[in-house]
Design a protein around this motif. Structure first.
Motif, short mmCIF file in Angstrom:
data_model
loop_
_atom_site.label_atom_id
_atom_site.label_comp_id
_atom_site.label_asym_id
_atom_site.label_seq_id
_atom_site.Cartn_x
_atom_site.Cartn_y
_atom_site.Cartn_z
N ALA A 99 -4.52 26.22 -0.52
CA ALA A 99 -3.39 26.54 0.34
C ALA A 99 -3.84 27.36 1.56
CB ALA A 99 -2.33 27.31 -0.45
N ALA A 100 -4.76 28.28 1.35
CA ALA A 100 -5.27 29.09 2.47
C ALA A 100 -6.03 28.22 3.46
CB ALA A 100 -6.18 30.20 1.94
N LEU A 101 -6.82 27.28 2.97
CA LEU A 101 -7.55 26.38 3.87
C LEU A 101 -6.59 25.48 4.65
CD1 LEU A 101 -10.61 25.39 1.67
CD2 LEU A 101 -10.61 26.81 3.73
N GLU A 102 -5.54 24.99 3.99
CA GLU A 102 -4.56 24.16 4.68
C GLU A 102 -3.84 24.97 5.76
OE1 GLU A 102 -1.98 22.51 1.73
OE2 GLU A 102 -3.52 21.17 0.94
N ARG A 103 -3.47 26.21 5.43
CA ARG A 103 -2.80 27.09 6.40
C ARG A 103 -3.71 27.36 7.59
NH1 ARG A 103 -0.88 29.98 2.57
NH2 ARG A 103 -2.60 31.44 2.48
N GLN A 104 -4.99 27.60 7.31
CA GLN A 104 -5.94 27.86 8.39
C GLN A 104 -6.10 26.63 9.27
OE1 GLN A 104 -9.86 28.85 7.03
NE2 GLN A 104 -10.62 29.34 9.06
N ALA A 105 -6.16 25.45 8.66
CA ALA A 105 -6.28 24.21 9.45
C ALA A 105 -5.05 24.00 10.31
CB ALA A 105 -6.50 23.03 8.52
N GLU A 106 -3.85 24.28 9.78
CA GLU A 106 -2.62 24.13 10.57
C GLU A 106 -2.59 25.10 11.73
OE1 GLU A 106 0.51 24.66 7.75
OE2 GLU A 106 0.23 22.66 6.86
N GLU A 107 -3.04 26.34 11.50
CA GLU A 107 -3.08 27.33 12.57
C GLU A 107 -4.06 26.92 13.67
OE1 GLU A 107 -4.02 30.99 10.64
OE2 GLU A 107 -2.03 31.16 9.71
N GLU A 108 -5.21 26.41 13.28
CA GLU A 108 -6.20 25.96 14.27
C GLU A 108 -5.67 24.78 15.06
OE1 GLU A 108 -9.78 25.21 12.09
OE2 GLU A 108 -10.25 27.34 11.87
N GLU A 109 -4.98 23.87 14.36
CA GLU A 109 -4.41 22.71 15.05
C GLU A 109 -3.33 23.16 16.03
OE1 GLU A 109 -1.95 18.72 13.85
OE2 GLU A 109 -3.46 19.48 12.45
N ALA A 110 -2.49 24.11 15.64
CA ALA A 110 -1.45 24.62 16.53
C ALA A 110 -2.06 25.34 17.72
CB ALA A 110 -0.53 25.57 15.76
N GLU A 111 -3.14 26.09 17.49
CA GLU A 111 -3.81 26.78 18.59
C GLU A 111 -4.42 25.79 19.57
OE1 GLU A 111 -7.59 29.79 19.20
OE2 GLU A 111 -6.56 29.80 17.28
N LEU A 112 -5.03 24.73 19.05
CA LEU A 112 -5.59 23.71 19.92
C LEU A 112 -4.50 23.01 20.72
CD1 LEU A 112 -8.38 22.08 17.71
CD2 LEU A 112 -8.68 23.48 19.75
N ALA A 113 -3.36 22.78 20.10
CA ALA A 113 -2.26 22.12 20.80
C ALA A 113 -1.72 23.01 21.91
CB ALA A 113 -1.15 21.77 19.81
N GLU A 114 -1.69 24.32 21.68
CA GLU A 114 -1.19 25.26 22.70
C GLU A 114 -2.14 25.37 23.88
OE1 GLU A 114 -0.50 28.99 20.84
OE2 GLU A 114 1.18 28.25 19.65
N THR A 115 -3.42 25.32 23.61
CA THR A 115 -4.41 25.53 24.67
C THR A 115 -4.94 24.24 25.25
OG1 THR A 115 -6.19 25.66 23.05
CG2 THR A 115 -5.12 27.72 23.68
N ALA A 116 -4.41 23.13 24.77
CA ALA A 116 -4.92 21.84 25.26
C ALA A 116 -4.49 21.63 26.71
CB ALA A 116 -4.41 20.70 24.39
N VAL A 117 -5.39 21.09 27.48
CA VAL A 117 -5.10 20.75 28.87
C VAL A 117 -4.87 19.26 28.93
CG1 VAL A 117 -6.01 20.72 31.22
CG2 VAL A 117 -6.55 22.63 29.69
#
Length: 114
Positions: free
Chosen positions: A87-105
């Motif tokens: 669950a922690a790894l899934e949460r971390q992957a979702e956070e990283e994906e959300a961060e990439l989506a926010e900073t994507a150009v």
């Protein structure tokens, strides 16, 4: 060599005395209690049996029930830890994906009319 034999004989004699005392105590307790056998009598009989087994050179039985309970508890704890880690790894992957989506150009091509 004689000292070992004397020590072994002394230990065996002491064990025999303890065994005899345990048997007599168990017999007295059972006689006083009549039909009911108290936990003290059970303990005395168990100890006397263990002493007799030790004198006969038999090893005590393994507590398989306790071993099974400990194994099941270990499996449950392992499953809980693995689930929490997953669950922690899934949460971390979702956070990283959300961060990439926010900073994507987003680059959009422009067409210049020349």
């Amino acid at each position: 060599m004689f000292a070992r034999k004397n020590r072994a004989e002394k230990t065996a004699d002491e064990a025999w005395e303890h065994l005899s005392h345990a048997w007599s105590a168990a017999g007295e307790s059972a006689g006083r209690a009549g039909e009911r056998v108290s936990s003290v009598t059970d303990e005395a009989l168990a100890r006397a049996g263990a002493a007799a087994d030790a004198l006969a050179g038999r090893r005590p039985a393994r507590p398989w029930g306790l071993i099974a309970i400990v194994a099941l508890a270990g499996l449950a704890a392992g499953w809980a830890v693995a689930s929490a880690a997953r669950a922690a790894l899934e949460r971390q992957a979702e956070e990283e994906e959300a961060e990439l989506a926010e900073t994507a150009v987003v680059v959009t091509p422009t067409y210049d009319d020349h």
